[in-house]
Design an enzyme around this catalytic site. Sequence first.
Site, PDB file in Angstrom:
ATOM      1  CD  GLN B 260      -8.492  -2.041   5.715  1.00 28.00           C
ATOM      2  OE1 GLN B 260      -7.311  -2.161   5.927  1.00 28.00           O
ATOM      3  NE2 GLN B 260      -9.166  -2.901   4.967  1.00 28.00           N
ATOM      4  CG  HIS B 263      -6.375  -6.120   7.923  1.00 28.00           C
ATOM      5  ND1 HIS B 263      -6.060  -7.389   7.548  1.00 28.00           N
ATOM      6  CD2 HIS B 263      -7.142  -5.605   6.933  1.00 28.00           C
ATOM      7  CE1 HIS B 263      -6.608  -7.650   6.359  1.00 28.00           C
ATOM      8  NE2 HIS B 263      -7.281  -6.585   5.964  1.00 28.00           N
ATOM      9  CD  GLU B 328      -3.904  -0.641   2.022  1.00 24.26           C
ATOM     10  OE1 GLU B 328      -4.241  -0.464   3.217  1.00 24.26           O
ATOM     11  OE2 GLU B 328      -3.474  -1.720   1.590  1.00 24.26           O
ATOM     12  CG  HIS B 329      -8.345  -0.048   1.169  1.00 23.90           C
ATOM     13  ND1 HIS B 329      -7.533  -0.445   2.206  1.00 23.90           N
ATOM     14  CD2 HIS B 329      -8.264  -1.027   0.231  1.00 23.90           C
ATOM     15  CE1 HIS B 329      -6.990  -1.620   1.914  1.00 23.90           C
ATOM     16  NE2 HIS B 329      -7.400  -1.995   0.714  1.00 23.90           N
ATOM     17  CG  ASP B 362      -9.819  -6.285   0.797  1.00 19.70           C
ATOM     18  OD1 ASP B 362      -9.129  -5.419   0.231  1.00 19.70           O
ATOM     19  OD2 ASP B 362     -10.204  -6.180   1.979  1.00 19.70           O
ATOM     20  CG  HIS B 421      30.550  10.955 -24.471  1.00 20.57           C
ATOM     21  ND1 HIS B 421      31.434  10.392 -23.598  1.00 20.57           N
ATOM     22  CD2 HIS B 421      29.315  10.544 -24.068  1.00 20.57           C
ATOM     23  CE1 HIS B 421      30.773   9.688 -22.702  1.00 20.57           C
ATOM     24  NE2 HIS B 421      29.484   9.760 -22.960  1.00 20.57           N
TER      25      HIS B 421
END
Lengths: 441, 441
Positions: B260, B263, B328-329, B362, B421
């Site tokens: 990670q 990235h 996230e992960h 991934d 209505h």
Amino acid sequence: MKVVNLRKEGWKREPELVRIKNRGQGLESKFAQSVLEIIENVRNYGDSAVFSYAKKFDKVDLTPENVKVSDKEVEEAFKKVPKEVVEALKFAVERVEKFHQHQKENSYFVTEPGIVLGQKVTPLEKVGVYVPGGKAAYPSSVVMNVVPAKVAGVERVVMITPAVGSLEINPYTLVAAKLSGVDEIYRVGGAHGVAAIAFGTETIPKVDKIVGPGNIFVALAKKFLFGTVDIDMVAGPSEILVIADETANPDWVATDLLSQAEHDELAGAFLVTHDNRIAEETVKAVHEKLKRLKRKEIAEKSIENFGTVFLTRDVYHSCQVANEIAPEHLEVATKEPFALLDYIKHAGAIFLGHHTCESLGDYVLGPNHVLPTGGSARFFSPLGVYDFVKRSSVLYVSQEGFNRVSGPARELAECEGLEAHRLAVEVREAIKLVAKSLERV
Amino acid sequence: MKVVNLRKEGWKREPELVRIKNRGQGLESKFAQSVLEIIENVRNYGDSAVFSYAKKFDKVDLTPENVKVSDKEVEEAFKKVPKEVVEALKFAVERVEKFHQHQKENSYFVTEPGIVLGQKVTPLEKVGVYVPGGKAAYPSSVVMNVVPAKVAGVERVVMITPAVGSLEINPYTLVAAKLSGVDEIYRVGGAHGVAAIAFGTETIPKVDKIVGPGNIFVALAKKFLFGTVDIDMVAGPSEILVIADETANPDWVATDLLSQAEHDELAGAFLVTHDNRIAEETVKAVHEKLKRLKRKEIAEKSIENFGTVFLTRDVYHSCQVANEIAPEHLEVATKEPFALLDYIKHAGAIFLGHHTCESLGDYVLGPNHVLPTGGSARFFSPLGVYDFVKRSSVLYVSQEGFNRVSGPARELAECEGLEAHRLAVEVREAIKLVAKSLERV
């Protein structure tokens, strides 16, 4: 009502149709800066910012002690609401709950040798429901926003609604909240109220998602806070489109068109028919009934702005026109409405047959009345239980499973230049790797 | 890596945990004005605005003739990409498609006497997929964004990706697009590209939903256009959290944390463990491996910014910490990972067991790698087939069904002051109504 003939080549380019098709594209950026400022202040100063905006906008003195609505106030509200209304609300809650039960989703998994893959479905923990304040109360809207969240299994449903001028909250709102299962109520509203539940303050809890209608400030605040929390769709003025054939009752159709027009000066009421008589008689009935409505002024402006009859070649052409407009509510007032169901691609809710008037769906049938407007039925769905859960992917591989997929994973990590991604695979395939490097020698 | 001890009372208030928990709350409003201006210009001037922004920002001369990528270019791309990569991408497409098939939903209905209620599920017609340009290409991201749309049944998947400096598009991107089933490709990007597919121009089609990652301008444009089109979640920097017990392999865990960190400088890499030895050895391994990485500078900054070890009391406490962060992960590197599945409430994807490294997910396992970041796993889900369909409610009542529910509907319309209505119900219950007014006499 304007009458527009679409029985011609290139009908999709007809200016009136195009104008209606583009009705939802407003950006409304002129209030953006002030809403961003409110959000920033609430984030930084919490309660003190919220209370000072409440003083400024809503003319009300909030304190940490009085911001939360007490159980006693809710009890008192039940004394102020007629018994028949309480019963009608209970009827609505029960039917809405029953229908939404069918929307619950299971976690699931699939297997292959050495591999388990799936998704775990989990209810959101905390949800905020915005309810507009003021004298007019729409308890049905409380029911429609809250019940799906409770059916989904949301633990804490937090309602916010502004106290305006005095601390009192509309008793209909409180009764509907109690019957629908709201857990806590705070008397704040506006962009500052939305920011308060998005970030949390000293007295107001932070939620995971905010739903419910509001004015332009509320709508903008929700949009800007999307990501900090989840939000529901962006709500615009309400609208109805009726597809009618010669079996339709012009009187009934006219009343249904007006039941949207009375909501809002910008509401839309569209009749799409291949039958000239139905067109003429409906237009006549609309104008006659209009005069007698209590909310005449609103309905009149709405019909003037957006009241339109589109003349088509046949029911199939009518369905195409409906798809171009992608209305929030679509009534199919034809002899065999189910025969057209496949042709209808874009609509928030589809009311089939002469007896299925929109106002039944608004209140008691069961499906949600929170629906996509402004053409967004092309991509948004009715509010539902699915809006109050989230999914997590679940992945498991054994050594065997790992061996079955690791090669291509390594290849793709390599090609994307993500070395550690590749190494994460390689450290686990040490044995295979040794074999592979020998091969290469 | 920072080591933070959470083995104490009030651990949820620990400043480092709070800082990480709040990582996703940025509003990034400083570019708002320029993005709003770009959107307005594209809406008003179409192609000519898009092409002039492409000239200004991407240094490329676009024309109505060259903006669309030709079939020939795609064919040429296949000659430039190594055969093994093509094969690995095919393997990925096949597995992703297979898993996503399980996410397809049926239309459904329920009945009661005289009433049919349900929801019709319809694929979106046109979807736009944004793919970032530049030298680095992430073909796996193309696969993950496109395949669920095609599985959902989307007719037209329109990819946009900026040509930068020259007209050429990265061949890996084109190959992945072709293999995933993209229907059309336009070489535009940035906020102007997003606005182009949101509104449609003379040469670029209007879509119903825009998905895919991009820089801050792309993200803001998507957010501002939410409502005009649907969008996917708001993507932030990637992140991983590993829950480890004494059976974890520090070397493996370290590589996963780095996968990670490599990235993005703002990526997050968190280890949560009750085992001091695992903590120490993993930290050591991270720092050693870091030095040897090609993307060392990025990974180093990321570990400095967000690399954190949280020391806990036991695996259950570790799950609580993970839920606070909502990563996230989430890797569960413990002896019995399935035993903890119920305790994990908030994570985009949960990787169970020592062999299930994130990079397998991934690329090739099948579940989507487009996942909620910045703590939004509390309320967002992985990208899936459900993101590319919409629902329409379907309602039908016969005269019998109408009679069963009309009373409470009339009552609620009355209480909300919506006269038309109420009338829409009353015109259809003429007979019942006469009876009722006689009663009242």
